[in-house]
Scaffold this motif. Structure first.
Motif, PDB file in Angstrom:
ATOM      1  N   GLY A  80      -3.430   2.074  -5.229  1.00 21.75           N
ATOM      2  CA  GLY A  80      -3.062   0.682  -5.400  1.00 21.75           C
ATOM      3  C   GLY A  80      -1.671   0.362  -4.872  1.00 21.75           C
ATOM      4  N   MET A  81      -0.901  -0.318  -5.692  1.00 22.41           N
ATOM      5  CA  MET A  81       0.417  -0.793  -5.294  1.00 22.41           C
ATOM      6  C   MET A  81       1.373   0.351  -4.971  1.00 22.41           C
ATOM      7  N   GLU A  82       1.260   1.443  -5.722  1.00 21.89           N
ATOM      8  CA  GLU A  82       2.105   2.606  -5.450  1.00 21.89           C
ATOM      9  C   GLU A  82       1.846   3.160  -4.054  1.00 21.89           C
ATOM     10  N   GLN A  83       0.574   3.220  -3.669  1.00 23.83           N
ATOM     11  CA  GLN A  83       0.221   3.743  -2.356  1.00 23.83           C
ATOM     12  C   GLN A  83       0.732   2.833  -1.243  1.00 23.83           C
ATOM     13  N   ILE A  84       0.657   1.532  -1.456  1.00 23.89           N
ATOM     14  CA  ILE A  84       1.171   0.584  -0.460  1.00 23.89           C
ATOM     15  C   ILE A  84       2.671   0.762  -0.283  1.00 23.89           C
ATOM     16  N   PHE A  85       3.377   0.864  -1.405  1.00 20.09           N
ATOM     17  CA  PHE A  85       4.826   1.082  -1.346  1.00 20.09           C
ATOM     18  C   PHE A  85       5.146   2.399  -0.652  1.00 20.09           C
ATOM     19  N   HIS A  86       4.455   3.460  -1.034  1.00 18.44           N
ATOM     20  CA  HIS A  86       4.728   4.788  -0.477  1.00 18.44           C
ATOM     21  C   HIS A  86       4.520   4.807   1.036  1.00 18.44           C
ATOM     22  N   SER A  87       3.419   4.200   1.491  1.00 17.46           N
ATOM     23  CA  SER A  87       3.135   4.185   2.934  1.00 17.46           C
ATOM     24  C   SER A  87       4.190   3.405   3.699  1.00 17.46           C
ATOM     25  N   GLN A 101      -5.350  -1.820 -12.263  1.00 18.68           N
ATOM     26  CA  GLN A 101      -4.510  -2.887 -12.805  1.00 18.68           C
ATOM     27  C   GLN A 101      -3.391  -2.336 -13.683  1.00 18.68           C
ATOM     28  N   LYS A 102      -3.705  -1.341 -14.519  1.00 23.55           N
ATOM     29  CA  LYS A 102      -2.677  -0.752 -15.378  1.00 23.55           C
ATOM     30  C   LYS A 102      -1.637  -0.009 -14.554  1.00 23.55           C
ATOM     31  N   SER A 103      -2.107   0.732 -13.550  1.00 21.96           N
ATOM     32  CA  SER A 103      -1.193   1.479 -12.689  1.00 21.96           C
ATOM     33  C   SER A 103      -0.263   0.540 -11.928  1.00 21.96           C
ATOM     34  N   SER A 104      -0.811  -0.542 -11.404  1.00 20.56           N
ATOM     35  CA  SER A 104      -0.003  -1.508 -10.666  1.00 20.56           C
ATOM     36  C   SER A 104       0.998  -2.207 -11.577  1.00 20.56           C
ATOM     37  N   GLY A 105       0.564  -2.498 -12.810  1.00 21.28           N
ATOM     38  CA  GLY A 105       1.467  -3.141 -13.763  1.00 21.28           C
ATOM     39  C   GLY A 105       2.659  -2.254 -14.089  1.00 21.28           C
ATOM     40  N   ARG A 106       2.400  -0.959 -14.313  1.00 22.78           N
ATOM     41  CA  ARG A 106       3.486  -0.023 -14.615  1.00 22.78           C
ATOM     42  C   ARG A 106       4.436   0.129 -13.426  1.00 22.78           C
ATOM     43  N   PHE A 107       3.834   0.262 -12.230  1.00 28.00           N
ATOM     44  CA  PHE A 107       4.676   0.453 -11.042  1.00 28.00           C
ATOM     45  C   PHE A 107       5.508  -0.792 -10.746  1.00 28.00           C
ATOM     46  N   GLU A 108       4.907  -1.956 -10.859  1.00 24.00           N
ATOM     47  CA  GLU A 108       5.628  -3.193 -10.552  1.00 24.00           C
ATOM     48  C   GLU A 108       6.796  -3.388 -11.518  1.00 24.00           C
ATOM     49  N   LYS A 109       6.588  -3.028 -12.768  1.00 16.84           N
ATOM     50  CA  LYS A 109       7.663  -3.125 -13.749  1.00 16.84           C
ATOM     51  C   LYS A 109       8.812  -2.200 -13.366  1.00 16.84           C
ATOM     52  N   GLN A 110       8.462  -0.989 -12.919  1.00 15.18           N
ATOM     53  CA  GLN A 110       9.478  -0.037 -12.489  1.00 15.18           C
ATOM     54  C   GLN A 110      10.163  -0.510 -11.205  1.00 15.18           C
ATOM     55  N   PHE A 111       9.396  -1.053 -10.293  1.00 16.36           N
ATOM     56  CA  PHE A 111       9.932  -1.504  -9.003  1.00 16.36           C
ATOM     57  C   PHE A 111      10.967  -2.609  -9.183  1.00 16.36           C
ATOM     58  N   ARG A 123      -0.155  -2.429   5.611  1.00 19.44           N
ATOM     59  CA  ARG A 123      -1.414  -3.155   5.779  1.00 19.44           C
ATOM     60  C   ARG A 123      -2.604  -2.201   5.799  1.00 19.44           C
ATOM     61  N   VAL A 124      -2.440  -1.046   6.439  1.00 20.86           N
ATOM     62  CA  VAL A 124      -3.506  -0.049   6.468  1.00 20.86           C
ATOM     63  C   VAL A 124      -3.806   0.460   5.052  1.00 20.86           C
ATOM     64  N   SER A 125      -2.749   0.770   4.297  1.00 25.77           N
ATOM     65  CA  SER A 125      -2.939   1.228   2.915  1.00 25.77           C
ATOM     66  C   SER A 125      -3.566   0.140   2.054  1.00 25.77           C
ATOM     67  N   PHE A 126      -3.130  -1.094   2.282  1.00 31.50           N
ATOM     68  CA  PHE A 126      -3.697  -2.240   1.562  1.00 31.50           C
ATOM     69  C   PHE A 126      -5.209  -2.322   1.783  1.00 31.50           C
TER      70      PHE A 126
END
Length: 230
Positions: free
Chosen positions: A79-86, A47-57, A114-117
């Protein structure tokens, strides 16, 4: 409380099978607490990692630059970073290969996300089935120990001429400890499982929303490029 009727004293007086049941339940309780602490750490980090990444995104950063930053630490993404990266990796690969068909680019990019998700959710779901199993079977294991202990106590009574309450009470008490230990193992496991599945549902919804929003950005970008080239 006298030592002969203490929990430890009753445990020492219990039959081998009842002792084994108690030790199994104690082990299951320790395992469930270890899993809950591990899941709590994982969920908090996600959750913390996704929050930081989403703020940056959403700060307006260039997506190519953001991808390069993620790519530099690709082995530590989650998490969210991996989905974006893929997704962006597949998007960039198709562009580099000269693919210009919008539907092909978008479909392939979405499948990669979707696979990363699915993999990220699977990682968070790890150990939750075991936690549910402990919560559901612990009371029955404890009940088995109790039934066996009470049965042994009454069988022992059949070998004496005159039965008294003081003769049967310790045997029943030591048997009932197995049920108590079953509940002691089950209740925290059930509470933990319900809590983590609720948090997982929130995280899943959060990831899914981001994936759709990112797909929308790529959709507009691909269609704008197609119009400019035509």
């Amino acid at each position: 409380m006298h030592s002969e009727i203490s929990i430890i004293g009753l445990f020492m007086q219990a039959s081998i099978l009842v002792k084994l049941v108690m030790l199994i339940l104690l082990s299951m309780s320790v395992i469930s607490w270890a899993m809950m602490l591990n899941r709590r750490k994982q969920f908090n980090y996600a959750q913390k990692s996704s929050g930081r990444f989403e703020k940056q995104f959403w700060s307006g950063v260039d997506l190519n630059k953001l991808y390069q930053e993620c790519n530099a630490r690709s082995d530590r993404l989650m998490g969210m970073e991996q989905i974006f990266h893929s997704g962006f990796k597949e998007y960039a690969r198709l562009h580099k290969s000269g693919q210009r068909e919008p539907d092909t680019i978008l479909d392939s990019t979405y499948r990669s996300m979707r696979v990363s998700f699915s993999r990220e959710l699977e990682e968070l779901e790890n150990q939750l089935p075991m936690l549910a199993t402990i919560g559901s079977i612990s009371p029955y294991i404890g009940l088995f120990g109790t039934v066996w202990g009470i049965m042994s106590a009454f069988i022992a009574l059949g070998n004496v001429q005159q039965a008294t309450l003081s003769m049967v009470a310790p045997g029943i008490a030591e048997a009932l400890i197995a049920t108590a230990m079953g509940l002691f193992a089950a209740i925290p496991a059930v509470i933990g499982y319900n809590r983590f599945t609720t948090r997982l549902a929130r995280i899943e919804n959060h990831y899914a929303n981001f994936m759709e929003e990112f797909y929308g950005i790529l959709y507009r970008q691909v269609n704008n490029q197609t119009r400019s080239e035509s």
